[in-house]
Write a protein that holds these residues in place. Structure first.
Motif, PDB file in Angstrom:
ATOM      1  N   ILE A 164       0.726  -1.334   0.676  1.00 12.40           N
ATOM      2  CA  ILE A 164       0.060  -0.099   0.366  1.00 12.40           C
ATOM      3  C   ILE A 164       1.200   1.120  -0.502  1.00 12.40           C
ATOM      4  O   ILE A 164       1.431   0.758   1.067  1.00 12.40           O
ATOM      5  N   ARG A 165       0.787   1.790  -1.017  1.00 10.82           N
ATOM      6  CA  ARG A 165       1.504   2.717  -1.350  1.00 10.82           C
ATOM      7  C   ARG A 165       1.023   4.551  -1.689  1.00 10.82           C
ATOM      8  O   ARG A 165       1.972   5.067  -1.579  1.00 10.82           O
ATOM      9  N   GLN A 197       1.748   9.656   1.257  1.00 12.86           N
ATOM     10  CA  GLN A 197       2.567   8.725  -0.326  1.00 12.86           C
ATOM     11  C   GLN A 197       3.939   8.359   0.859  1.00 12.86           C
ATOM     12  O   GLN A 197       4.864   8.882   0.882  1.00 12.86           O
ATOM     13  N   GLY A 198       4.399   6.874  -0.435  1.00 11.92           N
ATOM     14  CA  GLY A 198       6.119   6.155  -0.007  1.00 11.92           C
ATOM     15  C   GLY A 198       5.366   4.617  -0.211  1.00 11.92           C
ATOM     16  O   GLY A 198       4.854   4.518   0.849  1.00 11.92           O
ATOM     17  N   ALA A 199       6.559   4.475   0.869  1.00 12.02           N
ATOM     18  CA  ALA A 199       6.973   2.774   0.588  1.00 12.02           C
ATOM     19  C   ALA A 199       6.412   2.629   2.235  1.00 12.02           C
ATOM     20  O   ALA A 199       6.781   3.384   2.941  1.00 12.02           O
ATOM     21  N   ASN A 200       6.207   1.573   2.527  1.00 13.36           N
ATOM     22  CA  ASN A 200       6.137   1.179   4.055  1.00 13.36           C
ATOM     23  C   ASN A 200       4.877   2.357   4.753  1.00 13.36           C
ATOM     24  O   ASN A 200       4.585   2.365   5.632  1.00 13.36           O
ATOM     25  N   ILE A 201       3.746   3.206   4.247  1.00 12.87           N
ATOM     26  CA  ILE A 201       2.627   3.853   4.704  1.00 12.87           C
ATOM     27  C   ILE A 201       2.227   3.560   5.829  1.00 12.87           C
ATOM     28  O   ILE A 201       1.998   4.209   7.191  1.00 12.87           O
ATOM     29  N   ILE A 232      -6.250   5.093  -2.319  1.00  6.42           N
ATOM     30  CA  ILE A 232      -5.595   4.329  -1.984  1.00  6.42           C
ATOM     31  C   ILE A 232      -4.869   3.947  -3.500  1.00  6.42           C
ATOM     32  O   ILE A 232      -5.053   3.190  -5.112  1.00  6.42           O
ATOM     33  N   GLY A 233      -3.376   3.512  -3.304  1.00  4.18           N
ATOM     34  CA  GLY A 233      -2.547   3.327  -4.523  1.00  4.18           C
ATOM     35  C   GLY A 233      -1.985   2.313  -3.496  1.00  4.18           C
ATOM     36  O   GLY A 233      -1.648   1.748  -2.544  1.00  4.18           O
ATOM     37  N   THR A 234      -1.194   0.769  -4.503  1.00  2.00           N
ATOM     38  CA  THR A 234      -0.836  -0.156  -4.358  1.00  2.00           C
ATOM     39  C   THR A 234      -0.125  -0.972  -5.373  1.00  2.00           C
ATOM     40  O   THR A 234      -0.332  -0.466  -6.916  1.00  2.00           O
ATOM     41  N   THR A 235      -0.208  -2.074  -5.786  1.00  2.54           N
ATOM     42  CA  THR A 235       0.527  -2.610  -6.314  1.00  2.54           C
ATOM     43  C   THR A 235      -0.359  -4.408  -6.510  1.00  2.54           C
ATOM     44  O   THR A 235       0.001  -5.003  -5.597  1.00  2.54           O
ATOM     45  N   CYS A 285      -8.458   5.501 -12.253  1.00  5.05           N
ATOM     46  CA  CYS A 285      -7.055   4.459 -12.038  1.00  5.05           C
ATOM     47  C   CYS A 285      -6.290   5.783 -12.597  1.00  5.05           C
ATOM     48  O   CYS A 285      -6.466   6.014 -13.637  1.00  5.05           O
ATOM     49  N   TRP A 286      -5.397   5.780 -11.365  1.00  7.08           N
ATOM     50  CA  TRP A 286      -4.032   6.330 -11.921  1.00  7.08           C
ATOM     51  C   TRP A 286      -2.621   5.178 -11.913  1.00  7.08           C
ATOM     52  O   TRP A 286      -2.403   4.976 -10.981  1.00  7.08           O
TER      53      TRP A 286
END
Length: 349
Positions: A195-196, A213-217, A236-239, A257-258
């Motif tokens: 979750i970024r 925003q960012g790694a390990n938020i 939310i942002g995820t991969t 979506c972005w």
């Protein structure tokens, strides 16, 4: 070449419009006269007209309905390009009484557009900035002030509460809880690897908006605090990784979506990985016909099977709240005695 983010907007057409109707609507005349040149003598029709139209997505492809298979399901769709022209104002177009050549006063714009059928409704995906995207509705879908009755056959284009793509805060809480897990349906396995990005808005006591925003938020006290107090999550942002590729994206509550073009890839014809933009047609349709609906299916299944209830969300919120408390105590060297003096604990005595 796209920038870092490929911005994908989602609309729904009126239920009376089917995919075959779209092919016919694309052939209408969408040219628009430039008002301040309409009565000017010595100007050709071409020079005083904005040439707006739908274009083929690929040469000699036409606007025929096509089919694509996504996760063993066949979907009908039409790929196209929206082409429209914009002009400078009167004072910039006419200098010292002379109309500037067309190339100095008119700019062209072209955006990819994908129409697809899903559960008896036609949806529209447009790739581009919001400013340009809104121009498509006005100039090519009958929503402009000077639209002809023929162009108004598009009827209403729905931008909010999109059927099947309206994601609630509870859905996002569920998705956050799946970080570093496999989500599986009858059609696909998807790994939610991180979750970024997290956007939180308000609680019963506050209307403050916060974005992280960012790694390990989810290791950060601010994010965990927001989740712990049941703030409303609207994107939310995820991969998401699956057999056909992996997509690093931000999902909005309205279905938009972005996609991060630099870290998203789809399998090519020969199985090789290609950047999302290079395989935009397949990637976009896979996302909206497959990934998002299957995430929604998995969420609904867990709710129906009582694997994700208000109790489960409350338990997850409690863990996030405890994590935030732990981090704040560590950062500020707060003792147990100091915590016991807080109003909540003091009143429990």
């Amino acid at each position: 070449m796209a920038g870092k983010d490929i911005k994908l907007s989602l609309w729904a057409l009126d239920p009376s419009i089917n995919i075959e109707s779209v092919s016919e609507l694309m052939t209408l005349n969408y040219n628009k006269p430039i008002d301040y040149l309409s009565d000017r003598p010595g100007i050709s029709s071409f020079d005083r007209t904005l040439m707006n139209r739908w274009r083929e997505y690929k040469p000699d492809q036409g606007f025929e309905v096509q089919e694509i298979e996504v996760f063993d399901t066949t979907f009908r769709y039409i790929p196209a390009k929206a082409y429209f022209e914009t002009t400078v104002g009167l004072n910039q177009a006419i200098v010292n009484g002379t109309v500037l050549p067309r190339e100095y006063r008119i700019s062209d714009n072209e955006l990819p557009v994908f129409f697809f059928e899903y559960i008896g409704r036609v949806y529209v995906i447009v790739s581009g900035s919001e400013y340009k995207v809104s121009s498509i509705r006005k100039l090519l879908m009958g929503h402009g002030r000077h639209a002809t009755e023929e162009q108004k056959q598009w009827q209403k284009v729905h931008l909010k509460d999109i059927p099947n793509y309206n994601f609630t805060s509870d859905f996002f809480y569920w998705l956050i809880s799946k970080e570093n897990q496999i989500v599986e349906t009858s059609l696909v396995k998807m790994e939610i690897s991180d979750i970024r990005f997290l956007a939180q808005t308000g609680t019963e006591r506050s209307d403050v908006r916060h974005e992280s925003q960012g790694a390990n938020i989810l290791d950060e006290a601010v994010s965990k605090t927001g989740l712990g107090v049941n703030s409303r999550v609207d994107k939310i942002g995820t991969t998401i990784s699956f057999e056909g590729g992996h997509i690093n994206l931000i999902i909005f509550d309205n279905g938009a979506c972005w996609v991060d073009n630099y870290s998203s890839a789809m399998n090519g014809v020969a199985g090789e990985l290609e950047a999302f933009e290079e395989n935009l047609e397949t990637g976009t349709l896979t996302l909206f016909c497959g990934i998002l609906p299957e995430l929604r299916t998995a969420y609904n299944t867990e709710k129906d099977d009582d694997k994700w209830t208000t109790g489960h969300q409350a338990a997850a919120r409690k863990l996030w709240a405890l994590g935030a408390i732990n981090e704040l105590c560590s950062e500020n060297e707060i003792t147990l005695d100091e915590i016991s003096q807080l109003e909540w604990f003091f009143n429990k005595r």
